[in-house]
Design a protein around this motif. Sequence first.
Motif, PDB file in Angstrom:
ATOM      1  N   UNK A 140       0.824  -1.221   0.000  1.00  0.00           N
ATOM      2  CA  UNK A 140       0.000   0.000   0.000  1.00  0.00           C
ATOM      3  C   UNK A 140       0.851   1.261   0.000  1.00  0.00           C
ATOM      4  N   UNK A 141       0.232   2.419  -0.286  1.00  0.00           N
ATOM      5  CA  UNK A 141       0.972   3.688  -0.199  1.00  0.00           C
ATOM      6  C   UNK A 141       1.620   3.837   1.174  1.00  0.00           C
ATOM      7  N   UNK A 142       2.842   4.322   1.186  1.00  0.00           N
ATOM      8  CA  UNK A 142       3.637   4.345   2.410  1.00  0.00           C
ATOM      9  C   UNK A 142       3.426   5.585   3.275  1.00  0.00           C
ATOM     10  N   UNK A 143       2.955   6.686   2.693  1.00  0.00           N
ATOM     11  CA  UNK A 143       3.024   7.953   3.405  1.00  0.00           C
ATOM     12  C   UNK A 143       1.660   8.633   3.519  1.00  0.00           C
ATOM     13  N   UNK A 144       1.460   9.367   4.617  1.00  0.00           N
ATOM     14  CA  UNK A 144       0.260  10.173   4.818  1.00  0.00           C
ATOM     15  C   UNK A 144       0.529  11.561   4.229  1.00  0.00           C
ATOM     16  N   UNK A 145      -0.459  12.180   3.577  1.00  0.00           N
ATOM     17  CA  UNK A 145      -0.211  13.482   2.941  1.00  0.00           C
ATOM     18  C   UNK A 145       0.210  14.579   3.912  1.00  0.00           C
ATOM     19  N   UNK A 146      -0.127  14.451   5.192  1.00  0.00           N
ATOM     20  CA  UNK A 146       0.284  15.464   6.168  1.00  0.00           C
ATOM     21  C   UNK A 146       1.741  15.308   6.588  1.00  0.00           C
ATOM     22  N   UNK A 190       9.156   0.001   7.979  1.00  0.00           N
ATOM     23  CA  UNK A 190       9.373  -0.534   9.320  1.00  0.00           C
ATOM     24  C   UNK A 190       8.876   0.430  10.388  1.00  0.00           C
ATOM     25  N   UNK A 191       9.022   1.735  10.151  1.00  0.00           N
ATOM     26  CA  UNK A 191       8.589   2.696  11.166  1.00  0.00           C
ATOM     27  C   UNK A 191       7.073   2.884  11.200  1.00  0.00           C
ATOM     28  N   UNK A 194       3.740  -0.186  13.872  1.00  0.00           N
ATOM     29  CA  UNK A 194       2.728  -0.072  14.927  1.00  0.00           C
ATOM     30  C   UNK A 194       1.353   0.194  14.343  1.00  0.00           C
ATOM     31  N   UNK A 195       1.275   1.085  13.357  1.00  0.00           N
ATOM     32  CA  UNK A 195      -0.006   1.386  12.729  1.00  0.00           C
ATOM     33  C   UNK A 195      -0.585   0.203  11.986  1.00  0.00           C
ATOM     34  N   UNK A 196       0.282  -0.553  11.312  1.00  0.00           N
ATOM     35  CA  UNK A 196      -0.180  -1.723  10.578  1.00  0.00           C
ATOM     36  C   UNK A 196      -0.708  -2.792  11.531  1.00  0.00           C
ATOM     37  N   UNK A 197       0.011  -3.034  12.616  1.00  0.00           N
ATOM     38  CA  UNK A 197      -0.441  -4.028  13.593  1.00  0.00           C
ATOM     39  C   UNK A 197      -1.757  -3.605  14.235  1.00  0.00           C
ATOM     40  N   UNK A 222      12.142  -1.947   5.814  1.00  0.00           N
ATOM     41  CA  UNK A 222      10.855  -2.502   5.425  1.00  0.00           C
ATOM     42  C   UNK A 222      10.547  -3.720   6.296  1.00  0.00           C
ATOM     43  N   UNK A 223       9.254  -4.038   6.381  1.00  0.00           N
ATOM     44  CA  UNK A 223       8.825  -5.276   7.030  1.00  0.00           C
ATOM     45  C   UNK A 223       7.761  -5.937   6.160  1.00  0.00           C
TER      46      UNK A 223
END
Length: 270
Positions: A140-146, A190-191, A194-197, A222-223
Motif C-alpha cells: 500500500x501507499x507508504x506515506x500520509x499526505x500530512x 518498518x517505522x 505499529x499502525x499496521x499491527x 521494510x517489514x
Amino acid sequence: MQAGENHAEAAAQVSFDASCTDDGFLGGRLRLLQPAKGYRAGIDAVLLAASIPLRAGERALEAGSGVGVASLCLGSRVPDAEITGLELQHDLVRMARENARRNDLAPRISFLEGDIGAPVRDLAALGLEPQSWHHVFANPPFYHPDATAIPPDRGKAQAHVTLGSNLVDWVRFACVMARPKGTVTFIHRADALAGLLSALEGHVGGIEIFPLWPAAGKPASRVIVRGVRGSRAPLSLRAGLVLHGRDGRFTERAEAVLRDGAGLLLDQPD
C-alpha cells in the motif's frame, strides 16, 4: 466490466509509446512495461510476491497491483494458480494486462480496474467475491499526505501517498476478501509497523513480522507482515532477510529471491 471482458481485453495487444520502459525482473525471466516517469516498481514488489505461500490450485488477490509486477512474479513462481490484481489507475491496468499477455501469463493472471474502498457489492460485481481468496496481498501507499510532500506526478502520488484510502481501508479490504484461514500479507515501512499491527488487530491472528535489513547491523527499512484470518495463534518476530553483504552486493538468499524467483519462507533462519 465483467471478468470475461477483462480477459478478452488482456488478450489483445496494446501499443505503448516511449513514455514506458521495458524492464527485466527475476533475472530477465519477466519483461515488464513501466511508466518512464512516476511510480516504478522495485524490489519491494518482488519480495512481497516471494513471501506469498501460494500453492497450485489456489487463488490470490493483489490490492493496488500497479503494472502487475508482484502478481506476475508470483504467477511465474506458481504456474498452476489463479491471480487477480485490482488497481485504481486506468493506465496502469492497461499496462498490467499487456504485461500479462506479453509474458504468456494471461488469462490465468488478470487485472481489474477498481477501488479497494468501493462498497462490497460493487467489488462483487467486478468478480471479487468476499471471503473467496486463499491469499490477499498488498504494497500500500507508504506515506500520509500530512507527513510528506506530495509528488507532482499524479500516478506517483497515488502510489506513494494515502490520498483516498488509509491503511485501515487496505487492511479492511484484504480481510473482507480473504477466506477463513486465508493469509493477508503486506509489505510496509518498518517505522509504520505499529499502525499496521493496530489495523490488523481483531481481523487476523498468527501474525508474522519479517524484517528486511538493508545490511547486517543496519535498522530494517521494510517489514513483511502476514496474518491468518480467524487464527488465534500468537505473534511471531522472524529473523528476516539481510539484503546486502559487506561488498554491497545482494546476499545469496536475496539473490535467490530477486534473480532466481525463489520463494521467501518467513520462518526460515537467515
